[in-house]
Design a protein around this motif. Sequence first.
Motif, PDB file in Angstrom:
ATOM      1  N   GLN A  90       0.830  -1.204   0.000  1.00  0.00           N
ATOM      2  CA  GLN A  90       0.000   0.000   0.000  1.00  0.00           C
ATOM      3  C   GLN A  90       0.864   1.253   0.000  1.00  0.00           C
ATOM      4  O   GLN A  90       0.563   2.232  -0.691  1.00  0.00           O
ATOM      5  N   THR A  91       1.944   1.235   0.763  1.00  0.00           N
ATOM      6  CA  THR A  91       2.853   2.385   0.803  1.00  0.00           C
ATOM      7  C   THR A  91       3.492   2.600  -0.571  1.00  0.00           C
ATOM      8  O   THR A  91       3.604   3.740  -1.032  1.00  0.00           O
ATOM      9  N   LEU A 150       2.248   1.747  -3.479  1.00  0.00           N
ATOM     10  CA  LEU A 150       1.228   2.290  -4.384  1.00  0.00           C
ATOM     11  C   LEU A 150       1.005   3.777  -4.133  1.00  0.00           C
ATOM     12  O   LEU A 150       0.867   4.563  -5.083  1.00  0.00           O
ATOM     13  N   GLN A 151       0.970   4.179  -2.852  1.00  0.00           N
ATOM     14  CA  GLN A 151       0.793   5.587  -2.521  1.00  0.00           C
ATOM     15  C   GLN A 151       1.966   6.424  -3.042  1.00  0.00           C
ATOM     16  O   GLN A 151       1.774   7.492  -3.612  1.00  0.00           O
ATOM     17  N   GLU A 205       3.987   5.663  -5.542  1.00  0.00           N
ATOM     18  CA  GLU A 205       3.914   5.704  -7.010  1.00  0.00           C
ATOM     19  C   GLU A 205       2.880   6.728  -7.468  1.00  0.00           C
ATOM     20  O   GLU A 205       3.101   7.459  -8.438  1.00  0.00           O
ATOM     21  N   TYR A 206       1.763   6.804  -6.745  1.00  0.00           N
ATOM     22  CA  TYR A 206       0.733   7.789  -7.081  1.00  0.00           C
ATOM     23  C   TYR A 206       1.287   9.206  -6.915  1.00  0.00           C
ATOM     24  O   TYR A 206       1.087  10.064  -7.776  1.00  0.00           O
ATOM     25  N   GLU A 207       1.998   9.431  -5.813  1.00  0.00           N
ATOM     26  CA  GLU A 207       2.563  10.762  -5.589  1.00  0.00           C
ATOM     27  C   GLU A 207       3.644  11.099  -6.613  1.00  0.00           C
ATOM     28  O   GLU A 207       3.755  12.245  -7.049  1.00  0.00           O
ATOM     29  N   ASN A 252       3.703  10.044  -9.683  1.00  0.00           N
ATOM     30  CA  ASN A 252       2.976  10.383 -10.906  1.00  0.00           C
ATOM     31  C   ASN A 252       2.378  11.780 -10.815  1.00  0.00           C
ATOM     32  O   ASN A 252       2.343  12.518 -11.808  1.00  0.00           O
ATOM     33  N   ARG A 253       1.910  12.160  -9.638  1.00  0.00           N
ATOM     34  CA  ARG A 253       1.345  13.504  -9.473  1.00  0.00           C
ATOM     35  C   ARG A 253       2.420  14.576  -9.586  1.00  0.00           C
ATOM     36  O   ARG A 253       2.128  15.707  -9.977  1.00  0.00           O
ATOM     37  N   GLN A 275       4.543  14.812 -11.732  1.00  0.00           N
ATOM     38  CA  GLN A 275       4.715  15.136 -13.147  1.00  0.00           C
ATOM     39  C   GLN A 275       3.750  16.239 -13.588  1.00  0.00           C
ATOM     40  O   GLN A 275       3.913  16.816 -14.657  1.00  0.00           O
ATOM     41  N   ASP A 276       2.748  16.533 -12.756  1.00  0.00           N
ATOM     42  CA  ASP A 276       1.725  17.531 -13.083  1.00  0.00           C
ATOM     43  C   ASP A 276       2.157  18.909 -12.558  1.00  0.00           C
ATOM     44  O   ASP A 276       2.367  19.072 -11.356  1.00  0.00           O
ATOM     45  N   TYR A 327      -0.037  20.410  -9.676  1.00  0.00           N
ATOM     46  CA  TYR A 327       0.206  19.828  -8.359  1.00  0.00           C
ATOM     47  C   TYR A 327       1.484  20.407  -7.746  1.00  0.00           C
ATOM     48  O   TYR A 327       1.521  20.703  -6.547  1.00  0.00           O
TER      49      TYR A 327
END
Length: 111
Positions: free
Chosen positions: A68-69, A71-72, A74-76, A78-79, A81-82, A85
Motif C-alpha cells: 500500500q505504501t 502504491l501511494q 507511485e501515485y505521488e 505520478n502527481r 509530473q503535473d 500539483y
Amino acid sequence: MGKYASQASSQQQSIKNAGGRRRLILWICFMLLFLCWAGYTLINQRSQIADMNMELINKETTKTETDQTVLQLEYEVNRLQDPEYIGQLARKDYGLYRPEETPIRPDISSP
C-alpha cells in the motif's frame, strides 16, 4: 516317574511362560516409549507450525502495508509530473506564489 515328569514339564512350561512374559513386558515398554516419543514429537511440531503460521500472518500483514505504501508513493510520483500539483505544493508547504497571485490569509486571532 510320572509325578517327577509332570513337575519337570511344568517347570519347563513355566520357564517358557516366563520368557514369553519378559518379551511381552519388553515389547509393551518399547511401545510405551515409542508412543511417548511420537506424542512429544506431534505436540512439538504442532507448536512449531502454530508459531510459523503466526510469523507468516505477520509477514503477510507487513507485505500488504508495504504494498500500500509503494502504491501511494507511485501515485505521488505520478502527481509530481503535473505542474498544477507542483504549484499547489509550493503554495501550501513553502508559501511560494506566482507574481500575479495574491495570497489570502485567514485571520488567526478570530474564533
